[in-house]
Design a protein around this motif. Structure first.
Motif, PDB file in Angstrom:
ATOM      1  N   ASP A 139      40.174  42.003  36.467  1.00 49.25           N
ATOM      2  CA  ASP A 139      40.983  41.616  35.526  1.00 49.25           C
ATOM      3  C   ASP A 139      42.229  41.881  35.343  1.00 49.25           C
ATOM      4  OD1 ASP A 139      38.285  40.389  34.733  1.00 49.25           O
ATOM      5  OD2 ASP A 139      37.702  42.035  33.442  1.00 49.25           O
ATOM      6  N   THR A 163      45.103  42.829  27.469  1.00 53.53           N
ATOM      7  CA  THR A 163      44.257  42.649  28.721  1.00 53.53           C
ATOM      8  C   THR A 163      43.742  43.504  29.419  1.00 53.53           C
ATOM      9  OG1 THR A 163      45.418  40.470  29.311  1.00 53.53           O
ATOM     10  CG2 THR A 163      43.908  41.367  30.990  1.00 53.53           C
ATOM     11  N   ALA A 167      40.082  45.225  28.960  1.00 54.19           N
ATOM     12  CA  ALA A 167      39.167  45.436  29.985  1.00 54.19           C
ATOM     13  C   ALA A 167      38.414  46.835  30.040  1.00 54.19           C
ATOM     14  CB  ALA A 167      40.040  45.534  31.388  1.00 54.19           C
TER      15      ALA A 167
END
Length: 244
Positions: A139, A163, A167
């Protein structure tokens, strides 16, 4: 005939050597492709997990805790043998367990073994298993900086990115409230990938959030070893006899 056989064998050796895929000088895309492939072959491993937490607040004072988890894990069956330790302020707890098939036994704070097979679900679907760790790197890899060593690739990230934060959120229950994440938070990530197996060897994650009301500092450390080298887990007879 003997000469022809030697020449043929030599030719095959050269051909095989020439076609072997190098693990050096790979791009992020090539590495993550191999990691995604290799994770399907991970059947068992030894894992070491350490999580620490520090809180400084004018309202709640200071708090500190540390939890560690050492485990031999079989991915497909979720058979495992693990030891939990947690320390918070002046309290400390330990738990050792075996989970094999539909049987589970636990020993909490050295008080003796108990048959806890009725709570078998407590020992399955551990979110921080290897596939979850590999998925984290999948990711965030495009957010990281890649460096290469003789036997490993290292992926690092420093700063704040949603992000990256997301994750790590689920596997380790890392969720901050009361902070402006974008302005109050700093993340530090380092992930090591083996060139031999393209599996994750270690993962270190730090998160610092601070504002005028206080600060939170959390760390996560993960180490893997003995990939696909474990013997099947068996519940010792002494454990079963004591629980009965």
């Amino acid at each position: 005939m003997k000469t022809s056989f030697v020449l043929l064998t030599t030719g095959l050796l050269v051909l095989t050597t020439g076609c072997a895929e190098s693990s050096d000088n790979l791009s992020q895309e090539d590495v993550i492709e191999r990691i995604s492939t290799s994770k399907e072959d991970v059947e068992n491993y030894h894992g070491e997990f350490v999580l620490t937490f520090e809180l400084e607040s004018g309202l709640y004072g200071s708090q500190a805790s540390e939890a560690s988890y050492s485990v031999d894990m079989f991915e497909n069956t979720q058979d495992s043998h693990g030891i939990f330790n947690s320390v918070a302020d002046d309290s400390e707890e330990t738990m050792e367990y075996y989970k094999v098939g539909e049987e589970a036994y636990t020993n909490t704070n050295d008080e003796g073994w108990e048959n806890t097979s009725d709570s078998i679900d407590d020992f399955t679907n551990f979110d921080s298993d290897y596939n979850a760790m590999a998925s984290i790197l999948e990711d965030i890899i495009d957010k990281t900086e890649q460096t290469e060593e003789e036997n490993a690739y290292i992926y690092t990230y420093t700063g704040y990115d949603k992000t990256v934060y997301k994750a790590f959120e689920k596997p380790f229950s890392v969720e901050l409230t009361g902070f402006d994440l974008e302005n109050d938070t700093d993340l530090d990530v380092s992930i090591t990938v083996s060139k031999d197996t393209f599996t994750i060897e270690s993962m270190d994650y730090e998160i610092l959030a601070e504002n005028d009301l206080g600060s939170i500092f959390m760390t996560v450390s993960v180490d893997y070893s003995d990939m696909n080298q474990l013997d099947p887990i068996e519940i010792p007879e002494t454990v079963i006899n004591e629980a009965n």
